[in-house]
Design a protein around this motif. Structure first.
Motif, mmCIF file in Angstrom:
data_model
loop_
_atom_site.group_PDB
_atom_site.id
_atom_site.type_symbol
_atom_site.label_atom_id
_atom_site.label_comp_id
_atom_site.label_asym_id
_atom_site.label_seq_id
_atom_site.Cartn_x
_atom_site.Cartn_y
_atom_site.Cartn_z
ATOM 1 N N LYS A 9 43.476 51.386 6.294
ATOM 2 C CA LYS A 9 42.145 51.524 6.266
ATOM 3 C C LYS A 9 41.717 52.304 7.274
ATOM 4 C CE LYS A 9 37.914 49.907 8.129
ATOM 5 N NZ LYS A 9 37.212 49.718 9.418
ATOM 6 N N THR A 190 40.985 53.162 13.627
ATOM 7 C CA THR A 190 39.733 52.957 14.030
ATOM 8 C C THR A 190 39.559 54.011 15.210
ATOM 9 O OG1 THR A 190 38.246 51.488 15.221
ATOM 10 C CG2 THR A 190 40.730 51.040 15.974
ATOM 11 N N LYS A 230 37.544 42.596 12.649
ATOM 12 C CA LYS A 230 38.875 43.237 12.568
ATOM 13 C C LYS A 230 40.057 42.372 12.684
ATOM 14 C CE LYS A 230 38.549 47.491 13.735
ATOM 15 N NZ LYS A 230 38.059 47.987 12.548
HETATM 16 N N1 LIG Z 1 38.104 44.194 23.021
HETATM 17 C C1 LIG Z 1 38.007 45.088 22.275
HETATM 18 N N2 LIG Z 1 38.828 46.280 22.323
HETATM 19 C C2 LIG Z 1 38.684 47.403 21.660
HETATM 20 N N3 LIG Z 1 37.445 47.727 20.764
HETATM 21 C C3 LIG Z 1 36.454 46.548 20.793
HETATM 22 C C4 LIG Z 1 36.556 45.428 21.619
HETATM 23 N N4 LIG Z 1 35.617 44.841 21.526
HETATM 24 C C5 LIG Z 1 34.619 45.416 20.707
HETATM 25 N N5 LIG Z 1 35.124 46.401 20.455
HETATM 26 C C6 LIG Z 1 34.512 47.537 19.366
HETATM 27 O O1 LIG Z 1 34.901 47.496 18.145
HETATM 28 C C7 LIG Z 1 34.718 48.987 17.675
HETATM 29 C C8 LIG Z 1 35.513 49.053 16.408
HETATM 30 O O2 LIG Z 1 35.035 48.451 15.373
HETATM 31 P P1 LIG Z 1 33.906 49.190 14.341
HETATM 32 O O3 LIG Z 1 33.436 48.213 13.200
HETATM 33 O O4 LIG Z 1 32.808 49.741 15.085
HETATM 34 O O5 LIG Z 1 34.789 50.424 13.625
HETATM 35 P P2 LIG Z 1 35.702 50.537 12.402
HETATM 36 O O6 LIG Z 1 35.939 49.303 11.869
HETATM 37 O O7 LIG Z 1 36.724 51.363 12.734
HETATM 38 O O8 LIG Z 1 34.704 51.390 11.417
HETATM 39 P P3 LIG Z 1 34.007 50.824 10.006
HETATM 40 O O9 LIG Z 1 33.305 49.370 10.600
HETATM 41 O O10 LIG Z 1 33.057 51.890 9.907
HETATM 42 O O11 LIG Z 1 34.792 50.565 9.136
HETATM 43 C C9 LIG Z 1 35.073 49.702 18.688
HETATM 44 O O12 LIG Z 1 34.628 51.025 18.677
HETATM 45 C C10 LIG Z 1 34.573 48.997 20.024
HETATM 46 O O13 LIG Z 1 33.349 49.242 20.482
#
Ligand SMILES: Nc1ncnc2c1ncn2[C@@H]1O[C@H](COP(=O)(O)OP(=O)(O)OP(=O)(O)O)[C@@H](O)[C@H]1O
Ligand SMILES: [Mg+2]
Length: 272
Positions: A9, A190, A230
């Motif tokens: 992904k 990510t 996620k």
């Molecule tokens: N404990 C944590 N550890 C890491 N990231 C976290 C945590 N809590 C929240 N986040 C957030 O989760 C984000 C990743 O999810 P996000 O949905 O924004 O991105 P993605 O899933 O990679 O992209 P998309 O949603 O476009 O497919 C990180 O950028 C961070 O800000």
């Protein structure tokens, strides 16, 4: 013949720059040359929000998922299908035979009922509107493509059994597909190094977590926003029998390959 299937992904932020997308595409190409079969699912969160704002719409997320009405869905579909072409082009440039498609051509989805979630450590009731989850996968469609050496590149717009379109979080779509195709690994690329104990501190990354530890981190608010769907997606994939589930930073050079081919862990692996 058993195929080594990886569901990869690409997160919206991780592929936002053309250079990042090209680099990740080259890595996917190398994985495929090493005898892996790859199914790619990509998100587009930041672009969807930016386009909504341009059109005077107000992007809203609850517990990391986008609240979706008809106009939000229209923007999401438009933005994601356009991004899908960029991902396919980029893979083609890396000599991968790729075919782009919406999630509804290879899955069946169902609208998500209102549910209780934990956000910032608090319990809330969430009604997301036109948001769904995967309930079935057209396994044969995907396996036939893989057998022919074709890499499916999927954007997360689904349909329910009545043909109504639904917005699906890209992690949810990726995990649903991973669960349905007997894949050996689900790799979530990510924009953070993995699960962090302090979101502001990349050095607080955890190498390995069990589902129980994940649940505790959601309950105490450490895991929030986009990280919630996620880890929920990772949980579903593991329960469905996917062997390994990991999160890696797409901003790191060789993020996919260091882990998979060289077996050098650098993200977070979640286990049962
Ligand atoms: N404990 C944590 N550890 C890491 N990231 C976290 C945590 N809590 C929240 N986040 C957030 O989760 C984000 C990743 O999810 P996000 O949905 O924004 O991105 P993605 O899933 O990679 O992209 P998309 O949603 O476009 O497919 C990180 O950028 C961070 O800000
Ligand atoms: Mg996300």
């Amino acid at each position: 013949m058993k195929m080594n299937i990886y569901v990869v992904k690409f997160g919206g932020n991780a592929i936002r720059g053309k250079d990042d997308l090209m680099r990740l595409s080259r890595e996917a190409a190398e994985l495929i040359r090493n005898d892996a079969k790859v199914i790619l699912v990509h998100g587009g969160g930041p672009e969807i929000s930016a386009e909504m704002e341009k059109r005077g719409l107000n992007p809203k997320k609850v517990a990391g998922l986008r609240v979706t009405d008809e106009s939000t869905l229209a923007v999401a579909e438009e933005v994601l299908s356009s991004l899908n072409k960029d991902v396919v082009d980029s893979l083609t440039e890396s000599s991968v035979t790729a075919v782009g498609m919406p999630g509804y051509l290879c899955t069946l989805c169902k609208r998500k009922d209102p549910y209780t979630a934990t956000e910032d450590g608090k319990e809330i009731t969430v009604d997301l509107g036109l948001v769904g989850e995967v309930i079935d996968v057209n396994r044969d469609t995907l396996l036939d493509l893989l057998k022919e050496g074709v890499t499916p590149v999927i954007y997360p717009i689904g349909k329910d059994e009545n043909g109504n379109r639904l917005n699906i979080n890209a992690d949810t779509m990726a995990a649903g597909i991973a669960a349905g195709v007997d894949c050996i690994e689900l790799i979530m690329i990510t924009d953070v190094p993995g699960i962090l104990l302090d979101v502001k501190d990349p050095a607080s990354k955890v190498d390995k977590l069990t589902l129980k530890e994940v649940n505790n981190l959601i309950a105490d608010g450490t895991i929030s926003g986009g990280m919630i769907p996620k880890v929920d997606a990772c949980r579903d994939a593991l329960k469905a029998g996917v062997g390994t589930v990991r999160m890696v930073n797409g901003k790191d050079p060789r993020s996919i390959l260091t882990d998979v081919i060289k077996n050098v862990p650098h993200g977070t692996i979640i286990t049962m």
